[in-house]
Design an enzyme around this catalytic site. Structure first.
Site, PDB file in Angstrom:
ATOM      1  N   HIS A  23     -28.014  19.305  36.814  1.00 49.52           N
ATOM      2  CA  HIS A  23     -27.333  19.031  35.540  1.00 49.52           C
ATOM      3  C   HIS A  23     -25.856  18.767  35.764  1.00 49.52           C
ATOM      4  CE1 HIS A  23     -31.008  21.054  34.306  1.00 49.52           C
ATOM      5  NE2 HIS A  23     -30.836  20.556  33.096  1.00 49.52           N
TER       6      HIS A  23
ATOM      7  N   GLU B 126     -38.171   8.840  31.346  1.00 50.37           N
ATOM      8  CA  GLU B 126     -37.001   7.971  31.474  1.00 50.37           C
ATOM      9  C   GLU B 126     -37.430   6.541  31.788  1.00 50.37           C
ATOM     10  OE1 GLU B 126     -37.291  10.985  32.783  1.00 50.37           O
ATOM     11  OE2 GLU B 126     -35.819  12.013  31.508  1.00 50.37           O
TER      12      GLU B 126
END
Lengths: 431, 436, 345
Positions: free
Chosen positions: C137, C68
């Site tokens: 998540h 990321e």
């Protein structure tokens, strides 16, 4: 705490070889002779360069002559330009530290001893190749012709500072010279340079990107993300690790130097790598030109370790005498880059002490003149600053309501104290 | 010669003080720009401080081993006039640093608000360092705390608007005052005068200056010199108002006509028969000048006070021209853009308060004129009018009083009354006004 | 909806609407590139980029390493070059390695360079829970970004808005975090997890106009007009709050903020001044959440219109659980009781 008769585990905390007061002995440092390193073709397989990651590319020998396949064979005019730019960088640094000691600015960082890594790199690149510097590449700005006065205005954070007094001194931005805005957060520019290079490739451009980092910051995740992305997309980018041995007070061992070289990181990523004598301007020039040509030929990225020495403190806030031996600088086996190029030119019969002295005086005069011109725009903390509204500009492209309200509050607070004050008052009269 | 104070800069990103570890100069020494002054030690580093200017050292901050604060003077240097090369270079820096010191002076000058001396009865030694001064908050002693009122912000806002002290409202069973409780309080106390007329306000002193002073002087002179008399007559403006409405409807593009242009037209029509009204009296020379033209002053309220712009040769203007003149002059007066020429030479003044006109006014004459005319408010009232059959009936009529004040030294009551009656006749038969 | 219903278009899920927005912008502006983990050939783990690589080419839509920091970092560099990168962070929960590049670099580049360089990127990221994603998540980290000077934060709640907002975000010259509520990808979730799911095709806001249209950042939308209570919500909670108001028969005005920074403060003030009662709802943890900012703004600007304390209905201050997901989720009971307190006050 112990299991059976297994030996207890021991944590290794690296320790530099020399501390304050210690005598210095660099005899264990392997310095190969100049000209001994092979020069592969620019578009070779990356693996062909990997032996060079553990070697040291050198051109200027102890005899002050240029040797071997990496000799860039520069003409005298180019060599003289290189020498003058390095001397200018040194004079600029000296003057800026004085300005800080005289209370005209808050902070400065010299690049003494590392001038070749920035000046020779900038000279080897195309003018419009995009540079993502760290904080010690003032030589790139000077080589690209960025005005001294603009640099000093930024250092003084005065009313003529293009960056509106927002950045710590030396964190320049010079888009017109194809140099990216400098960040104080270390290593962030590395993946950004890769992104720029990827964009250039996506658009079918011919410009490449190049990025600088110190050996200490190569421990950041950004460094490794950048190398991964560059390897994955074969991005047209040249990476520089300026290994000046010291990250403030932490020696290169805290970035992994006890185990391998920084250039050797390239081996793991499968990209080209070169370890070069960073105090040899000709080696720097040759290596950067090689890597730039390789990138431009779509042959992929290169990681170059400039093996050099930080001759001064990390910054004006730092006193290296507290953590390293003062003898290191004098004993550094690769010498001083300005001195080495000067002696090379003298050996060629193109230079002498008299001309060197005249040049030193000339660059010092150039810097002094720029300093005077910049001081006319004010010095840090002495009233002549940008209007308060600039505090709120450029947060976004347009001013949202909450910043407009806060802007009004800032002006109001000032006027509580000084009712007659207007937001343009502190700009002062134009000099 | 000037003195440059070299203050110890923050050389180490946020340090507070530093120790002097060596002096390179002493009082009396001559220093060059960039030459070393002192070595100072912070917790980060020992650094050599250099002189930003050339000159002679006249003060040093302390001894080796002393700790001095960032921002306090380290060395004071008397700088030269800049005759040598080095001096000239020093001059540039010195100039900026002088400027810097000026900026400090700016920072240090007296703040906008200074405290009352009584706040610090024993101020102690005067502080050289700048301190941000705050005005003492002039708070009243808090009202004797009774019970804290529980109410939502919305209920509080409503009570505040109504001027109701919520502590006087009986809350619900849980102790909270709701809108319903407030409603009941208001209903119960209606007419009972539940609230005082208002709070006490601080006295204000307003200096009478500028335009206000001129008005004051003119009004005082007028009242002091002129024996005023006033006369008021009622005028039926029903027909005029009807005609005005028709003209405005028919000629919308020419601009809207108010009553004033009609009144001015009527005055101008009548003035030739009453020349003593449109006159200026120089009482020192003993001369009355009866003017052949009507330069009509319009008393106008502006943000700064009363002003009297002038319609020149009002007798030669038609209704719409007058209307435009009135608008133009009033706007210019209120906007502060009126030319001096538009403010002088009036021969007769009209003063109108519009909807605030009241029943009657006794206006003060705009000296050296001799009369001032004030139309009052138009109101509708039942009146007896001829019924056409020889009798009378009640009818709704629009009526307006017209006031006049005159200088009794040169205008007789008879003249004033006759003048007003003549004006009245014209206004009550407005078709005559339109006849050229 | 400003006539959008009348425009030619078709019913879409939020995923399809996002895909459509990317498709429109890739076709319209050659400087737009889409990058992220699994977004290329495969078309994204939620299928948001399905078919885009085949249509626009591998140098316009491509996979990235699992980094990321690298994804955002190269996007900053691409923006400096002149591209309009649209990086995807596969889950908002994974955005933290890229935080330095977002907070210290993208957000401040325009400021620190006085406008010489900008970071015109739109970081798309699926966020929020209600899908049994567990603590890695399901997070809603919007408040981390609303706290940063120089970043815009957008959260759509319908397919129609998702497309218009995403196009506006990509065209914006400042960095935008575009959080896509995962629970709304395929249907408008009303908070009753134990009832059959409703597909977007039965919801009026699934009508998505063809081609290019923008919903300007900083404009809220009144989803349900009412006089008694104002509800400030975004993302999934817009639908949940509306459903509670319907079922409890509360005359609530539900405002979908759509953009958190810049915030449509005028719409908030207008409504709260009218109703005098305000509830802020978000799925993220409570302490230091964006709801705290909303509540503070309401009391600062509408204090004397308030008949009751501002109610803050949020997730709990715990990691997002897996098996106890619905215990964490600010569902109909939590919202309904807040309505009751507001009305009774």
């Amino acid at each position: 705490m112990t299991a059976g008769n297994l030996p207890g585990l021991r944590l290794h905390v690296p320790e530099p070889r020399f501390r304050p007061g210690d005598a210095v002995d660099y005899s264990t440092l392997v310095i190969p002779p100049a000209g001994a390193q092979p020069r592969p073709d620019e578009v070779c397989a990356a693996s062909e360069t990997h032996p060079l990651c553990l070697d040291l590319v050198r051109v200027l020998g102890d005899d002050d002559r240029a040797h071997g396949p990496w000799n860039p064979a520069l003409d005298v005019a180019t060599l003289l330009r290189m020498l003058r730019l390095m001397a200018l960088t040194r004079a600029f640094d000296a003057r800026m530290v004085r300005a800080q000691r005289q209370g005209k600015t808050s902070f400065y960082m010299k690049s003494t001893g590392e001038e070749a890594t920035s000046v020779a790199t900038a000279m080897a690149l195309a003018e419009d190749d995009m540079v993502f510097p760290s904080y010690r590449q003032q030589g790139v700005f000077l080589t690209r012709g960025y005005p001294l006065v603009d640099m000093i205005n930024q250092i003084l954070s005065n009313r003529a500072d293009k960056l509106k007094g927002r950045q710590l001194p030396i964190m320049y931005s010079a888009r017109e010279c194809a140099i990216f805005s400098i960040s104080g957060n270390l290593a962030t520019q590395y993946p950004q340079a890769v992104g720029w290079a990827m964009a250039s490739a996506i658009r079918g451009d011919t410009r490449i990107a190049t990025a600088f980092i110190g050996e200490g910051s190569s421990a950041e995740g950004d460094f490794h993300s950048a190398l991964t992305f560059a390897a994955v997309y074969n991005a047209p980018v040249v990476f520089h690790v300026v290994n000046n041995q010291w990250a403030i007070s932490s020696f290169s061992g805290f970035a992994g130097a006890e185990r391998t070289t920084f250039a050797a990181r390239a081996i793991g990523y499968g990209i080209a790598g070169l370890r070069i004598d960073g105090n040899d301007p000709l080696a720097v020039y040759a290596a950067v030109r090689w890597a730039a040509d390789r990138a431009r030929a779509n042959a992929g990225p290169t990681l170059i370790e400039h093996f050099t020495y930080r001759a001064e403190g990390h910054s004006t806030s730092d006193d290296p005498g507290q953590y390293r031996s003062a003898a290191e600088r004098a004993e550094w086996p690769l010498g001083d880059p300005v001195d080495r190029l000067m002696r090379h030119l003298m050996a060629l019969g193109e230079w002498d002490a008299e001309r060197q002295a005249a040049m030193d005086a000339a660059v010092d005069g150039e810097v002094r003149a720029a300093m005077r011109a910049a001081e006319a725009n004010g010095v840090l903390g002495h009233g002549l600053h940008h209007p308060f509204r600039t505090l709120f500009e450029d947060v976004f492209e347009t001013l949202p309501w909450h910043l407009a309200e806060q802007n009004a509050q800032a002006l109001h607070e000032r006027q509580v104290k000084w009712p007659d004050w207007s937001d343009d008052a502190d700009l002062g009269d134009a000099p | 010669m000037s003195r440059h104070t070299f203050r110890l800069p923050d050389i180490g990103e946020g340090i507070a003080e530093a120790e002097i570890v060596a002096w390179h100069v002493a009082v009396g020494d001559v220093v060059a720009e960039d030459s070393p002054l002192a070595d100072v030690m912070t917790d980060k580093a020992t650094v050599e401080m250099e002189s930003p200017v050339a000159g002679r050292v006249v003060e040093v901050a302390g001894e080796v081993g002393d700790r001095i604060a960032i921002g306090s003077p380290l060395v004071v240097i008397e700088t030269g006039d800049g005759d040598g090369e080095g001096d000239r270079e020093g001059e540039g820096a010195a100039r900026i640093l002088r400027q810097a010191q000026d900026e400090r002076v700016l920072e240090h000058r007296a703040p906008a608000v200074t405290p009352e001396p009584s706040v610090t009865p024993n101020p102690g030694p005067v502080r050289a360092e700048p301190i941000e001064l705050r005005a003492p908050t002039p708070h009243q002693s808090p009202p004797a705390q009774v019970t804290r009122v529980l109410a939502s912000p919305a209920v509080r806002a409503r009570a505040m608007d109504l001027g109701i002290d919520l502590a006087r409202v009986r809350p619900g069973e849980d102790g909270r005052v709701r809108h319903g409780d407030l409603d009941r309080f208001i209903a119960y106390n209606a007419g009972g005068g539940f609230a005082p007329a208002g709070g006490r306000r601080a006295d204000e002193t307003v200096r009478v200056i500028g335009l206000r002073r001129r008005i004051a002087e003119n009004m005082a002179a007028s009242k002091r010199h002129i024996p005023h008399f006033s006369y008021v007559e009622e005028i039926d403006v029903t027909a005029l108002e009807a005609m005005r409405g028709e003209l405005n409807a028919a000629h919308a593009t020419r601009g809207r006509l108010t009553l004033l242009p009609f009144l001015i037209t009527a005055i101008c029509r009548v003035v030739p028969d009453f020349p003593m009204i449109n006159a200026r009296y120089d009482d020192e020379a003993g001369v009355v000048t009866r003017h052949g033209a009507v330069h009509l002053g319009l008393a106008t309220q502006t943000p700064g006070g009363l002003m009297v712009p002038v319609i020149r040769d009002a007798q030669s203007r038609n209704l719409w021209q007058l209307a435009q003149d009135i608008t133009r002059l009033a706007d210019a007066a209120r906007g502060g853009t009126i030319a001096a020429a538009d403010m002088t030479g009036s021969t007769l003044t009209v003063t109108s308060l519009g909807p605030l006109g009241g029943v009657a006014t006794t206006p003060v004459i705009n000296r050296p004129e001799v009369a001032i005319i004030g139309p009052n408010r138009i109101i509708e009232r039942p009146m007896f009018v001829p019924d056409g059959l020889g009798g009378e009936r009640l009818a709704k009529r629009k009526l307006m009083n017209l006031s006049i004040s005159c200088d009794h030294r040169v205008v007789d009551g008879w003249d004033a009354a006759s003048f007003v009656q003549a004006v009245r006749r014209l206004i009550e038969t407005p078709s005559l006004l339109l006849v050229g | 909806m400003t006539g959008a219903d009348a425009a030619p278009g078709r019913r879409m899920t939020m995923i399809e609407a996002i895909n459509d927005a990317l498709d429109v912008m890739l076709a319209r502006d050659p400087m737009v590139v889409v990058l992220g983990e699994d977004v290329g050939y495969f078309g994204g783990v939620f299928r948001a980029t399905a078919g885009l690589q085949a249509k626009h080419g591998r140098t316009r839509v491509f996979d990235t390493p699992i980094s990321e920091c690298g994804i955002i970092g190269v996007a900053v560099g691409m923006g400096a070059y002149g591209l309009r990168p649209v990086p995807e962070i596969q889950f908002a929960d994974y955005i933290y390695p890229g935080l330095d590049q977002l907070v210290s670099e993208a957000a401040r580049l325009r400021y620190r360079s006085a406008g010489e360089f900008t970071a015109p990127m739109t970081v798309r990221s699926p966020f929020g829970g209600g899908i049994f994603g567990g603590q890695t998540h399901s997070q809603s980290p919007e408040a981390l970004f609303t706290h940063v000077a120089g970043i815009k934060t957008v959260v759509p709640s319908t397919p129609h808005d998702a497309k218009g907002l995403l196009i506006a975000a990509i065209e914006d010259n400042d960095p935008v975090i575009f959080f896509e509520p995962k629970r709304l990808y395929n249907g408008p979730f009303n908070g009753h997890y134990d009832e059959p799911a409703v597909p977007w095709s039965r919801h009026p806001d699934s009508h998505v106009p063809e081609g290019h249209y923008r919903i300007d950042l900083g404009t809220a939308r009144v989803v349900r007009a009412g006089e008694a209570v104002t509800v400030l919500a975004y993302g999934t909670m817009v639908h949940v709050a509306r459903e509670v108001a319907e079922r409890q028969g509360i005359d609530a005005e539900v405002i979908d903020l759509r953009t958190l920074v810049p915030l449509d403060i005028a719409a908030i003030e207008r409504s709260v001044r009218k109703t005098g009662r305000c509830m802020v709802v978000h799925e993220a943890t409570r302490t230091g959440g964006f709801g705290a900012e909303l509540a503070a703004l309401v009391q600062e600007r509408c204090f004397y219109a308030l008949e009751a304390p501002v109610e803050r209905v949020t997730g709990f201050d715990t990691p997002y659980p897996h098996s106890l997901e619905w215990a964490y989720f600010p569902g109909p009971v939590r919202i309904g009781e807040a309505f009751d307190r507001l009305i009774a006050a």
